[in-house]
Design a protein around this motif. Structure first.
Motif, PDB file in Angstrom:
ATOM      1  N   SER A  88      37.836  61.459  30.714  1.00  0.00           N
ATOM      2  CA  SER A  88      38.761  61.849  30.507  1.00  0.00           C
ATOM      3  C   SER A  88      38.824  62.701  28.962  1.00  0.00           C
ATOM      4  CB  SER A  88      39.482  62.870  31.550  1.00  0.00           C
ATOM      5  OG  SER A  88      40.353  63.252  31.225  1.00  0.00           O
TER       6      SER A  88
ATOM      7  N   PRO B 118      37.572  66.396  35.781  1.00  0.00           N
ATOM      8  CA  PRO B 118      38.192  67.152  33.987  1.00  0.00           C
ATOM      9  C   PRO B 118      39.790  66.920  33.627  1.00  0.00           C
ATOM     10  CG  PRO B 118      37.883  68.443  35.936  1.00  0.00           C
ATOM     11  CD  PRO B 118      38.060  67.545  36.742  1.00  0.00           C
ATOM     12  N   ASP B 119      39.631  67.472  31.881  1.00  0.00           N
ATOM     13  CA  ASP B 119      40.588  67.606  31.332  1.00  0.00           C
ATOM     14  C   ASP B 119      42.487  67.759  32.188  1.00  0.00           C
ATOM     15  OD1 ASP B 119      39.527  69.532  31.412  1.00  0.00           O
ATOM     16  OD2 ASP B 119      39.744  69.043  29.023  1.00  0.00           O
TER      17      ASP B 119
ATOM     18  N   GLY C 215      37.329  61.300  41.714  1.00  0.00           N
ATOM     19  CA  GLY C 215      36.144  62.384  40.669  1.00  0.00           C
ATOM     20  C   GLY C 215      34.609  62.111  40.796  1.00  0.00           C
TER      21      GLY C 215
ATOM     22  N   LEU D 210      33.048  59.852  26.190  1.00  0.00           N
ATOM     23  CA  LEU D 210      31.473  59.832  25.371  1.00  0.00           C
ATOM     24  C   LEU D 210      31.169  60.821  24.646  1.00  0.00           C
ATOM     25  CD1 LEU D 210      30.798  58.551  29.569  1.00  0.00           C
ATOM     26  CD2 LEU D 210      31.041  57.216  27.715  1.00  0.00           C
ATOM     27  N   SER D 211      32.325  61.523  24.776  1.00  0.00           N
ATOM     28  CA  SER D 211      31.286  62.681  23.162  1.00  0.00           C
ATOM     29  C   SER D 211      31.571  61.790  21.999  1.00  0.00           C
ATOM     30  CB  SER D 211      32.559  63.347  24.017  1.00  0.00           C
ATOM     31  OG  SER D 211      32.314  64.364  24.815  1.00  0.00           O
TER      32      SER D 211
ATOM     33  N   ASP E 267      37.375  68.620  46.238  1.00  0.00           N
ATOM     34  CA  ASP E 267      36.007  69.253  46.820  1.00  0.00           C
ATOM     35  C   ASP E 267      35.620  69.061  47.517  1.00  0.00           C
ATOM     36  OD1 ASP E 267      33.647  71.454  46.775  1.00  0.00           O
ATOM     37  OD2 ASP E 267      33.248  70.580  45.011  1.00  0.00           O
TER      38      ASP E 267
ATOM     39  N   TYR F 175      26.346  67.481  31.190  1.00  0.00           N
ATOM     40  CA  TYR F 175      27.533  67.480  30.656  1.00  0.00           C
ATOM     41  C   TYR F 175      27.523  68.483  30.089  1.00  0.00           C
ATOM     42  CZ  TYR F 175      32.183  66.856  28.596  1.00  0.00           C
ATOM     43  OH  TYR F 175      33.286  66.708  28.221  1.00  0.00           O
TER      44      TYR F 175
ATOM     45  N   PRO G 113      42.200  63.556  48.118  1.00  0.00           N
ATOM     46  CA  PRO G 113      42.918  62.831  47.597  1.00  0.00           C
ATOM     47  C   PRO G 113      44.551  62.170  48.250  1.00  0.00           C
ATOM     48  CG  PRO G 113      41.795  64.472  46.364  1.00  0.00           C
ATOM     49  CD  PRO G 113      41.808  64.605  47.534  1.00  0.00           C
TER      50      PRO G 113
ATOM     51  N   PHE H 152      37.205  59.530  45.421  1.00  0.00           N
ATOM     52  CA  PHE H 152      38.293  60.333  46.082  1.00  0.00           C
ATOM     53  C   PHE H 152      37.913  62.074  46.078  1.00  0.00           C
ATOM     54  CE2 PHE H 152      40.613  56.825  46.880  1.00  0.00           C
ATOM     55  CZ  PHE H 152      41.154  56.928  48.129  1.00  0.00           C
TER      56      PHE H 152
ATOM     57  N   GLY I 143      31.014  60.417  38.134  1.00  0.00           N
ATOM     58  CA  GLY I 143      31.656  59.767  38.932  1.00  0.00           C
ATOM     59  C   GLY I 143      30.292  59.094  39.956  1.00  0.00           C
TER      60      GLY I 143
HETATM   61  N1  LIG Z   1      29.450  63.827  32.455  1.00  0.00           N
HETATM   62  C1  LIG Z   1      28.970  63.519  31.261  1.00  0.00           C
HETATM   63  O1  LIG Z   1      28.374  63.274  31.031  1.00  0.00           O
HETATM   64  C2  LIG Z   1      30.545  63.588  30.712  1.00  0.00           C
HETATM   65  C3  LIG Z   1      30.284  63.013  28.910  1.00  0.00           C
HETATM   66  C4  LIG Z   1      31.455  63.458  28.591  1.00  0.00           C
HETATM   67  C5  LIG Z   1      33.257  63.168  29.439  1.00  0.00           C
HETATM   68  N2  LIG Z   1      32.602  63.179  30.881  1.00  0.00           N
HETATM   69  C6  LIG Z   1      34.678  62.855  30.975  1.00  0.00           C
HETATM   70  O2  LIG Z   1      34.468  63.162  32.311  1.00  0.00           O
HETATM   71  C7  LIG Z   1      35.263  63.768  33.068  1.00  0.00           C
HETATM   72  C8  LIG Z   1      34.154  63.930  34.755  1.00  0.00           C
HETATM   73  O3  LIG Z   1      33.307  64.311  34.520  1.00  0.00           O
HETATM   74  P1  LIG Z   1      31.731  65.753  35.125  1.00  0.00           P
HETATM   75  O4  LIG Z   1      31.010  65.799  34.369  1.00  0.00           O
HETATM   76  O5  LIG Z   1      31.687  64.157  35.933  1.00  0.00           O
HETATM   77  O6  LIG Z   1      32.771  66.137  35.421  1.00  0.00           O
HETATM   78  P2  LIG Z   1      32.697  67.510  36.884  1.00  0.00           P
HETATM   79  O7  LIG Z   1      33.210  68.726  36.647  1.00  0.00           O
HETATM   80  O8  LIG Z   1      30.874  67.070  36.919  1.00  0.00           O
HETATM   81  O9  LIG Z   1      32.902  66.497  38.086  1.00  0.00           O
HETATM   82  C9  LIG Z   1      35.283  66.459  38.486  1.00  0.00           C
HETATM   83  C10 LIG Z   1      35.454  66.024  39.658  1.00  0.00           C
HETATM   84  O10 LIG Z   1      36.541  66.017  39.290  1.00  0.00           O
HETATM   85  C11 LIG Z   1      37.310  66.627  40.695  1.00  0.00           C
HETATM   86  N3  LIG Z   1      37.953  67.230  40.932  1.00  0.00           N
HETATM   87  C12 LIG Z   1      38.837  67.836  40.242  1.00  0.00           C
HETATM   88  N4  LIG Z   1      40.332  67.887  40.498  1.00  0.00           N
HETATM   89  C13 LIG Z   1      40.797  66.729  41.076  1.00  0.00           C
HETATM   90  C14 LIG Z   1      41.196  66.055  41.382  1.00  0.00           C
HETATM   91  N5  LIG Z   1      42.912  66.473  41.494  1.00  0.00           N
HETATM   92  N6  LIG Z   1      41.518  65.327  42.252  1.00  0.00           N
HETATM   93  C15 LIG Z   1      40.754  64.818  42.426  1.00  0.00           C
HETATM   94  N7  LIG Z   1      39.362  65.081  42.266  1.00  0.00           N
HETATM   95  C16 LIG Z   1      39.583  65.841  41.507  1.00  0.00           C
HETATM   96  C17 LIG Z   1      36.145  68.346  41.392  1.00  0.00           C
HETATM   97  O11 LIG Z   1      36.073  68.642  42.831  1.00  0.00           O
HETATM   98  C18 LIG Z   1      34.914  67.582  40.404  1.00  0.00           C
HETATM   99  O12 LIG Z   1      33.697  66.868  41.561  1.00  0.00           O
HETATM  100  C19 LIG Z   1      35.250  64.790  32.964  1.00  0.00           C
HETATM  101  O13 LIG Z   1      36.864  65.044  32.005  1.00  0.00           O
HETATM  102  C20 LIG Z   1      34.483  65.614  31.335  1.00  0.00           C
HETATM  103  O14 LIG Z   1      35.242  65.938  30.501  1.00  0.00           O
HETATM  104  C21 LIG Z   1      31.952  63.108  30.924  1.00  0.00           C
END
Ligand SMILES: NC(=O)c1ccc[n+]([C@@H]2O[C@H](COP(=O)([O-])OP(=O)(O)OC[C@H]3O[C@@H](n4cnc5c(N)ncnc54)[C@H](O)[C@@H]3O)[C@@H](O)[C@H]2O)c1
Ligand SMILES: NC(=O)c1ccc[n+]([C@@H]2O[C@H](COP(=O)([O-])OP(=O)(O)OC[C@H]3O[C@@H](n4cnc5c(N)ncnc54)[C@H](O)[C@@H]3O)[C@@H](O)[C@H]2O)c1
Lengths: 217, 217
Positions: free
Chosen positions: A178, A155-156, A92, A195-196, A120, B103, A135, A117, A97
DNA sequence: TGTGTTTTGTGAATTGTTTCACATTAATTC
DNA sequence: GAATTAATGTGAAACAATTCACAAAACACA
């Protein structure tokens, strides 16, 4: 091999890492001997706690003489695999990531992100320096680099699915960012980092503290 | 106003947030009544733990009837300020700060990052959409938006200094992502989140589990 | 309205963690 | 080299969190 049957909680492990960090700093500052109260002060715990934690892991010092900084550091690094670098994969490459993949200090901690990995294709191309794989190549990379630990930052909705795949491919430890609790076989270690929740718990503690203070006005 | 004297540990608060998340999902799926064992299963705890936690915060259900999903949700949202949006500032717009600022789901959790700050003038310009301010404007923004909670995502060397400034400007709660334990007055809440530790503890737990398994071969 | 069943709410018991208290040991001083 | 001092190491005690056990309440159904 010492067996750690009792205790070994997350808390004591957390503190051990803290002590290690402090120790690295003290050592680099040329401090030759360190005492339980030095570490205690830095880690905001009692000296007894420090000694109990060490005792738990079989680490021993000199009565009256404390601990020789270098020896203690060596002992901890051997015991906690700080002498080895562990290959980790990251699945991700979204906001979080990418932040993790760019963090340059993981190396100091023996954490080596060997590959990342993302499904997208756009993300697969554009990441500077670090190659982002599809992947489809997970199994190949896991085998090639003997990877047993993975970071999930998808994503979740995809998290459990990704988790299942990883476990099927031999991953034994997962750091999950997630906001879902992953379901895994009992031989797999999961650490859910939300983190939330971390932010919200502070918000709520602040509200609560204010309320209590206002009772005494 | 109920006073929470005893307990109120970080753990029970964590679980409460978990229950809330599950509840939101169950509610959106149209589940009208929820029982302690439903939440327990989702949160990987015992039903007694769920009920004890609720009891702790004065949340009550119907014997035999469980909890009405909507009512429980309302009660939790009022109790834990989920009905309000809290303004938060973010200091340090490097890798991690940018990920956090982008986020989009914090809003759902009542977390609103009203402004971000960085000393680097380059970072002040280039961030898309969100304005990045110079730290010189901290006091102004804190006052204008009644901010009491801040996120620190600056390098370890600057963290304590930034923390001191923030506390001096009225900040009462800090989520600290830098790998140093901050020193604050007792009326300030700090949550130190160390991502390296989170990863390393999994690595080490995996090593340990492997060792223990190999003893039985 | 009464009886059986299910689920909550919570004291009591248990289990886990931290702190206390002090015997033991090593360094330092005289 | 004996006495003093300052540290560790660790059982025991205190404290905290979780689980157990069951009474109390609510509902279902006759
Ligand atoms: N960014 C933050 O500050 C933050 C805060 C709290 C929680 N989170 C959690 O962390 C996770 C990631 O957050 P984010 O902001 O980077 O989300 P994001 O949507 O920016 O990134 C998610 C990435 O995962 C990839 N992805 C989706 N399905 C996939 C799969 N099956 N295999 C490989 N890659 C896949 C997508 O292409 C995307 O690039 C989420 O679950 C989010 O809820 C993030
Ligand atoms: N990125 C990660 O994945 C990661 C992992 C573990 C820990 N951390 C910790 O999180 C913190 C942030 O990490 P990062 O990777 O984003 O670092 P970074 O170096 O990319 O970003 C730090 C930012 O803080 C800014 N800054 C420095 N001093 C400041 C000050 N006094 N006021 C305002 N802004 C200031 C810098 O200009 C920079 O933009 C660090 O302490 C790091 O150790 C990050």
């Amino acid at each position: 091999m010492k067996q750690f049957t009792k205790h070994n909680t997350r808390n004591s492990l957390r503190r051990i890492f803290l002590y290690h960090g402090l120790l690295v700093r003290l050592n680099s500052m040329g401090v030759k001997r360190v005492y339980s109260y030095n570490l205690a002060e830095g880690a905001r715990v009692t000296p007894e706690q420090v000694r109990k934690d060490f005792s738990e892991y079989g680490i021993r010092g000199n009565r009256r003489g404390g601990y020789m900084t270098v020896l203690l550091l060596n002992e901890m690094e051997t015991l906690f695999r700080r002498d080895r670098v562990t290959n980790v994969i990251l699945v991700g490459m979204g906001n979080l990531g990418q932040a993790l993949s760019k963090y340059s200090r993981f190396g100091q901690r023996g954490i080596n992100i060997v590959a990342t990995f993302d499904i997208d294709p756009y993300k697969q191309k554009t990441r500077d320096e670090m190659q982002v794989y599809t992947p489809g190549r997970l199994q190949e990379i896991i085998d090639r680099f003997h990877v047993t630990v993975a970071i999930i930052a998808v994503p979740d909705i995809s998290a459990q699915e990704v988790c299942n795949e990883l476990v099927g491919m031999g991953i034994r430890g997962i750091v999950n960012f997630s906001p879902v609790l992953l379901r895994v076989p009992e031989y797999v270690i999961v650490n859910n980092v939300n983190l939330s929740d971390e932010i919200e718990s502070v918000i709520w503690s602040v509200y609560r503290m204010k309320e209590q203070q206002s009772l005494y006005l």
